[in-house]
Design an enzyme around this catalytic site. Structure first.
Site, PDB file in Angstrom:
ATOM      1  N   CYS A  16       0.827  -1.206   0.000  1.00 14.27           N
ATOM      2  CA  CYS A  16       0.000   0.000   0.000  1.00 14.27           C
ATOM      3  C   CYS A  16       0.863   1.259   0.000  1.00 14.27           C
ATOM      4  O   CYS A  16       2.011   1.238   0.431  1.00 14.27           O
ATOM      5  CB  CYS A  16      -0.890   0.023   1.225  1.00 14.27           C
ATOM      6  SG  CYS A  16      -1.939  -1.423   1.335  1.00 14.27           S
ATOM      7  N   ARG A  34       4.840   0.750  -6.111  1.00 18.43           N
ATOM      8  CA  ARG A  34       4.723  -0.192  -4.998  1.00 18.43           C
ATOM      9  C   ARG A  34       3.729  -1.296  -5.321  1.00 18.43           C
ATOM     10  O   ARG A  34       3.710  -2.329  -4.648  1.00 18.43           O
ATOM     11  CB  ARG A  34       4.258   0.553  -3.731  1.00 18.43           C
ATOM     12  CG  ARG A  34       5.220   1.616  -3.275  1.00 18.43           C
ATOM     13  CD  ARG A  34       4.574   2.532  -2.259  1.00 18.43           C
ATOM     14  NE  ARG A  34       4.369   1.892  -0.983  1.00 18.43           N
ATOM     15  CZ  ARG A  34       5.258   1.851   0.002  1.00 18.43           C
ATOM     16  NH1 ARG A  34       6.428   2.418  -0.175  1.00 18.43           N
ATOM     17  NH2 ARG A  34       5.006   1.260   1.131  1.00 18.43           N
ATOM     18  N   TRP A  47      -2.846  -2.507  -1.841  1.00 21.22           N
ATOM     19  CA  TRP A  47      -2.396  -3.816  -2.355  1.00 21.22           C
ATOM     20  C   TRP A  47      -3.081  -4.823  -1.444  1.00 21.22           C
ATOM     21  O   TRP A  47      -2.741  -4.950  -0.268  1.00 21.22           O
ATOM     22  CB  TRP A  47      -0.867  -3.902  -2.256  1.00 21.22           C
ATOM     23  CG  TRP A  47      -0.277  -5.218  -2.661  1.00 21.22           C
ATOM     24  CD1 TRP A  47       0.084  -6.243  -1.830  1.00 21.22           C
ATOM     25  CD2 TRP A  47       0.053  -5.647  -3.975  1.00 21.22           C
ATOM     26  NE1 TRP A  47       0.607  -7.278  -2.550  1.00 21.22           N
ATOM     27  CE2 TRP A  47       0.602  -6.945  -3.863  1.00 21.22           C
ATOM     28  CE3 TRP A  47      -0.068  -5.068  -5.245  1.00 21.22           C
ATOM     29  CZ2 TRP A  47       1.037  -7.677  -4.983  1.00 21.22           C
ATOM     30  CZ3 TRP A  47       0.369  -5.803  -6.340  1.00 21.22           C
ATOM     31  CH2 TRP A  47       0.912  -7.077  -6.197  1.00 21.22           C
ATOM     32  N   ASN A 106      -1.212   1.397   5.841  1.00 19.96           N
ATOM     33  CA  ASN A 106      -0.296   0.496   5.136  1.00 19.96           C
ATOM     34  C   ASN A 106       0.219  -0.504   6.165  1.00 19.96           C
ATOM     35  O   ASN A 106       0.688  -0.093   7.227  1.00 19.96           O
ATOM     36  CB  ASN A 106       0.863   1.316   4.544  1.00 19.96           C
ATOM     37  CG  ASN A 106       1.977   0.440   4.013  1.00 19.96           C
ATOM     38  OD1 ASN A 106       1.754  -0.723   3.682  1.00 19.96           O
ATOM     39  ND2 ASN A 106       3.176   0.980   3.948  1.00 19.96           N
ATOM     40  N   GLY A 107       0.105  -1.795   5.879  1.00 16.93           N
ATOM     41  CA  GLY A 107       0.598  -2.811   6.817  1.00 16.93           C
ATOM     42  C   GLY A 107      -0.491  -3.820   7.151  1.00 16.93           C
ATOM     43  O   GLY A 107      -1.492  -3.921   6.440  1.00 16.93           O
ATOM     44  N   GLU A 145      16.796 -20.593 -16.825  1.00 11.87           N
ATOM     45  CA  GLU A 145      16.507 -19.250 -16.294  1.00 11.87           C
ATOM     46  C   GLU A 145      17.808 -18.448 -16.124  1.00 11.87           C
ATOM     47  O   GLU A 145      17.859 -17.263 -16.468  1.00 11.87           O
ATOM     48  CB  GLU A 145      15.747 -19.366 -14.962  1.00 11.87           C
ATOM     49  CG  GLU A 145      15.515 -18.068 -14.234  1.00 11.87           C
ATOM     50  CD  GLU A 145      14.699 -17.029 -15.008  1.00 11.87           C
ATOM     51  OE1 GLU A 145      14.177 -17.351 -16.094  1.00 11.87           O
ATOM     52  OE2 GLU A 145      14.627 -15.884 -14.541  1.00 11.87           O
ATOM     53  N   LYS A 160      18.515 -14.921 -17.958  1.00 11.01           N
ATOM     54  CA  LYS A 160      18.809 -13.720 -17.172  1.00 11.01           C
ATOM     55  C   LYS A 160      20.083 -13.069 -17.696  1.00 11.01           C
ATOM     56  O   LYS A 160      20.145 -11.874 -17.897  1.00 11.01           O
ATOM     57  CB  LYS A 160      18.971 -14.122 -15.699  1.00 11.01           C
ATOM     58  CG  LYS A 160      18.498 -13.199 -14.675  1.00 11.01           C
ATOM     59  CD  LYS A 160      17.011 -13.137 -14.438  1.00 11.01           C
ATOM     60  CE  LYS A 160      16.176 -12.997 -15.647  1.00 11.01           C
ATOM     61  NZ  LYS A 160      14.787 -13.239 -15.551  1.00 11.01           N
ATOM     62  N   GLU A 169      19.578 -11.704 -21.505  1.00 12.01           N
ATOM     63  CA  GLU A 169      18.671 -10.579 -21.765  1.00 12.01           C
ATOM     64  C   GLU A 169      19.212  -9.240 -21.258  1.00 12.01           C
ATOM     65  O   GLU A 169      18.913  -8.206 -21.836  1.00 12.01           O
ATOM     66  CB  GLU A 169      17.252 -10.850 -21.255  1.00 12.01           C
ATOM     67  CG  GLU A 169      17.070 -10.893 -19.762  1.00 12.01           C
ATOM     68  CD  GLU A 169      15.615 -11.131 -19.356  1.00 12.01           C
ATOM     69  OE1 GLU A 169      14.696 -10.706 -20.049  1.00 12.01           O
ATOM     70  OE2 GLU A 169      15.412 -11.772 -18.301  1.00 12.01           O
ATOM     71  N   HIS A 174      26.443 -35.064 -27.703  1.00 14.22           N
ATOM     72  CA  HIS A 174      25.739 -35.360 -28.956  1.00 14.22           C
ATOM     73  C   HIS A 174      25.836 -34.197 -29.938  1.00 14.22           C
ATOM     74  O   HIS A 174      25.042 -34.112 -30.880  1.00 14.22           O
ATOM     75  CB  HIS A 174      24.280 -35.733 -28.654  1.00 14.22           C
ATOM     76  CG  HIS A 174      24.187 -36.945 -27.787  1.00 14.22           C
ATOM     77  ND1 HIS A 174      24.457 -38.215 -28.259  1.00 14.22           N
ATOM     78  CD2 HIS A 174      23.921 -37.084 -26.465  1.00 14.22           C
ATOM     79  CE1 HIS A 174      24.351 -39.075 -27.269  1.00 14.22           C
ATOM     80  NE2 HIS A 174      24.028 -38.426 -26.166  1.00 14.22           N
ATOM     81  N   LYS A 180       8.434  -4.903 -20.593  1.00 15.75           N
ATOM     82  CA  LYS A 180       8.084  -5.629 -19.364  1.00 15.75           C
ATOM     83  C   LYS A 180       6.852  -6.498 -19.588  1.00 15.75           C
ATOM     84  O   LYS A 180       6.773  -7.609 -19.081  1.00 15.75           O
ATOM     85  CB  LYS A 180       7.832  -4.616 -18.239  1.00 15.75           C
ATOM     86  CG  LYS A 180       7.509  -5.243 -16.891  1.00 15.75           C
ATOM     87  CD  LYS A 180       8.719  -5.940 -16.309  1.00 15.75           C
ATOM     88  CE  LYS A 180       8.416  -6.676 -15.022  1.00 15.75           C
ATOM     89  NZ  LYS A 180       9.441  -7.711 -14.737  1.00 15.75           N
TER      90      LYS A 180
HETATM   91  O1  M6R Z   1       4.468 -11.195 -17.566  1.00 15.00           O
HETATM   92  P1  M6R Z   1       4.895 -12.602 -17.919  1.00 15.00           P
HETATM   93  O2  M6R Z   1       5.409 -13.365 -16.752  1.00 15.00           O
HETATM   94  O3  M6R Z   1       3.787 -13.350 -18.636  1.00 15.00           O
HETATM   95  O4  M6R Z   1       6.067 -12.406 -18.949  1.00 15.00           O
HETATM   96  C1  M6R Z   1       6.657 -13.512 -19.565  1.00 15.00           C
HETATM   97  C2  M6R Z   1       7.968 -13.155 -20.189  1.00 15.00           C
HETATM   98  O5  M6R Z   1       7.794 -12.134 -21.142  1.00 15.00           O
HETATM   99  C3  M6R Z   1       9.002 -12.705 -19.149  1.00 15.00           C
HETATM  100  O6  M6R Z   1       9.222 -13.687 -18.181  1.00 15.00           O
HETATM  101  C4  M6R Z   1      10.322 -12.374 -19.845  1.00 15.00           C
HETATM  102  O7  M6R Z   1      10.902 -13.534 -20.332  1.00 15.00           O
HETATM  103  C5  M6R Z   1      11.254 -11.631 -18.903  1.00 15.00           C
HETATM  104  N1  M6R Z   1      11.970 -10.656 -19.641  1.00 15.00           N
HETATM  105  C6  M6R Z   1      12.257 -12.507 -18.244  1.00 15.00           C
HETATM  106  O8  M6R Z   1      13.108 -11.811 -17.424  1.00 15.00           O
END
Ligand code: M6R
Length: 601
Positions: free
Chosen positions: A2, A27, A73, A97-98, A476, A480, A483, A499, A596
């Site tokens: 919140c 937030r 939230w 908030n809390g 993953e 990370k 990207e 292989h 995002k």
């Molecule tokens: O909002 P989502 O979790 O559905 O997004 C999925 C992917 O676009 C997201 O995880 C993307 O791969 C990120 N850039 C990974 O860090």
């Protein structure tokens, strides 16, 4: 999380309050509201969803010079207009908030004293308590002081009272609250970004201190109601640096929030007993097959989910990339549960997969972060992770929270299917309790991972290898790194190297090997030796101590129960990627070409 903002001064309050709320959007929230004084009346406006919904129903030019605002939230009670703040009971109107931990016993006491409640929130109870105490004490300050001694939990409160329309009262315990002053009035706020447009002068309120704000005066009291003097502070940074809470990047801030995110997510569904898991997850135990559909990192959490659910609950799990799944033949039936995983809840391909499953009459469950997002609304069932607002494009805390949910699901389904017994449960719950501090400890070793990042950041190709669940982690870790640092990194199943891919291994080629799965560790070690023999620079990530040194660099992660291990193992990989990207001077929070929330196909 919140957000609170309040203003009392010589200028109209609503534009300032709305601006403050917008600055607190990072937030995370699911509803917003304001209370303001107009013609000696307290007017409340609140709306579900975005601040714009609230703004559209407000006349910002209202002749009002005192008001409090809030972004909620949801914790106690769903995200709707009734549960949104401010709450008003009797003569008091508050934003909070809390979490008030003893709200149910207080509710009983207040009901006996003829109070009734409209919302499901703990906030309305806190508001009623202050009103109840005020009716006894006939003094606002004393009522707040008594409430402070009664309320358990964490809270920051902004309070106005219809018997005193010339002040705002503020108090806090554990949750943050600042008091800011400017030439044209005074503010309360959850965080500095909310007030930076107007002033950079502020006071930090300590636990149990009370502040009375007037148009041109601030009075501070300690818990014995003695008047105290406080030191004014000056914030020297920018809005962006304030929102980052002192961290250089949002990604780093979000990595550092993961102990809290884990705790918030787990505590929402689990109170230390298997009964709480039964209550929350019983509906998912009747399915004989699970399809997990997602994109990017969310897909990688699905791979972890598959590993855990198959191993501990003996239910076959199929994990697919949403953009593939939506166009292919599916072999599900009424005994299949389709799980969609998404941080944003808006990813177009994941949404299309959800629609496909629904059209085919298959039961759907969404594991989502953003409350009220499209995927959350359209799925039959939703499990929210409690990661809060994630700003960095590269997900970290949402990934960790999604994995935590899969761990909980595997524990519950495993117990339900009698593959996990009471002794196992005891052991797992013991480890679960330790996790927030283990997560914190793992993050605190960042310098160890940074030393390794220094050695590798100039490479243009890096391999990740692992087996089983460690391979899912490699996927993953590799995403990370690539990207945010733009290094071509690829994840391989360690046993598959020979292989074909092993032909790429040459002197000094960096290979990061993840080996935490006890059952497969010796097999992975053999594969590590194969690349080492061909000149690779091996960085071993493991939870086991080895006498023999078959690697060049070592990252040790704390060993925990295997059902929780991925949660710890991913953290060094996030920090390693962060530091590599930082050394390369990359735009860490907004990597090139990425968004995002991917709302197009
Ligand atoms: O909002 P989502 O979790 O559905 O997004 C999925 C992917 O676009 C997201 O995880 C993307 O791969 C990120 N850039 C990974 O860090």
């Amino acid at each position: 999380m919140c957000g609170i903002i309040g203003y009392i001064g010589k200028e109209k309050c609503l534009p300032k309050i709305i601006h403050g709320l917008e600055c607190l959007e990072y937030r995370g929230y699911d509803s917003a509201g304001v209370a303001y004084i107009n013609n000696k009346n307290i007017i409340i406006n609140k709306e579900k969803g975005k601040i714009i919904n609230l703004k559209n129903n407000l006349n910002l030019e209202n002749e009002s010079y005192i008001g409090i605002g809030h972004t909620r939230w949801a914790t106690h009670g769903e995200a709707n207009k009734i549960n949104a703040h401010p709450h008003q009971v009797g003569k008091f109107t508050i934003v909070h908030n809390g979490i008030i931990e003893n709200y149910s016993e207080l509710k009983k006491m207040l009901e006996k004293n003829k109070y009734s409640f409209k919302s499901e929130t703990d906030t309305e109870i806190a508001c009623a308590l202050i009103d109840y105490l005020y009716n006894k004490e006939k003094d606002i300050l004393k009522a707040i002081e008594k409430a402070l001694k009664t309320l358990e939990g964490s809270y920051a409160l902004g309070i106005i009272c219809s018997d005193d329309l010339e002040h705002i009262y503020a108090v806090k315990k554990t949750s943050p609250l600042i008091i800011a002053s400017s030439k044209f009035g005074n503010f309360i706020a959850s965080d500095v970004p909310a007030i930076l447009e107007f002033t950079n002068k502020y006071y930090l309120l300590n636990d149990a201190e009370i502040c009375i704000l007037s148009t041109d005066k601030l009075e501070f009291y300690n818990q014995d109601l003695k008047n105290i003097k406080k030191q004014i502070k000056t914030f020297e940074g920018t809005y962006e640096s304030a929102a980052k809470g002192g961290y250089e990047h949002f990604m780093l801030k979000e990595i550092n929030e993961q102990d809290k995110v884990f705790k918030d997510t787990i505590n929402y569904y689990f109170d230390g007993t298997i009964k709480s898991l039964e209550k929350n997850f019983i509906g998912f135990s009747k399915f004989k097959k699970i399809d997990i559909i997602a994109c990017g990192s969310a897909y990688h959490t699905g791979l972890i989910g598959k590993s855990l659910i198959e191993k501990y609950a003996n239910i076959p799990v199929n994990v697919e990339i949403a953009s593939e799944y939506r166009y292919k033949k599916s072999f599900y039936d009424k005994k299949t549960l389709v799980i969609l995983v998404s941080q944003s809840g808006e990813t177009a391909d994941t949404l299309a997969a959800l629609k496909k499953a629904k059209e085919d009459g298959i039961k759907t469950l969404a594991i989502v972060n953003v409350i009220g997002s499209t995927i959350a609304r359209e799925a039959d069932e939703v499990i929210y992770i409690k990661a809060g607002c994630e700003i960095a494009v590269a997900t970290t805390k949402a990934y960790l929270a999604q994995v935590a949910i899969f761990s909980l699901l595997a524990i519950y389904l495993g117990y339900h299917n009698k593959l996990i017994d009471n002794d196992d449960l005891k052991e797992i719950f013991k480890e679960l309790n330790k996790m927030p501090s283990l997560i914190k400890k793992t993050i605190s070793k960042a310098n160890n991972y940074y030393d390794i990042a220094e050695k590798i950041y100039k490479n243009n190709q890096i391999f990740f290898i692992g087996r089983g669940i460690d391979y899912a982690l490699c996927m993953e870790a590799s995403l990370k790194l690539k990207e945010i640092s733009y290094i071509n990194s690829v994840a391989y199943q360690a046993g598959e190297l020979k292989h074909g891919t092993i032909s790429l291994i040459e002197k000094n080629r960096v290979v990061i090997a993840i080996a935490t799965d006890e059952e497969l560790i010796n097999k992975t070690i053999s594969n590590i030796k194969e690349v080492k023999a061909r000149g690779a620079h091996v960085i071993l990530v493991t939870n086991t101590n080895f006498a023999e040194k078959f690697y060049d660099d070592l990252i040790i992660v704390q060993k925990t129960h295997p059902i929780l291990q991925p949660i710890l193992t991913i953290i060094p990989m996030q920090l390693l990627a962060y530091k590599v990207a930082k050394n390369k001077g990359c735009d860490i929070d907004k990597p090139r070409n990425l968004a995002k929330s991917v709302t197009v196909e």
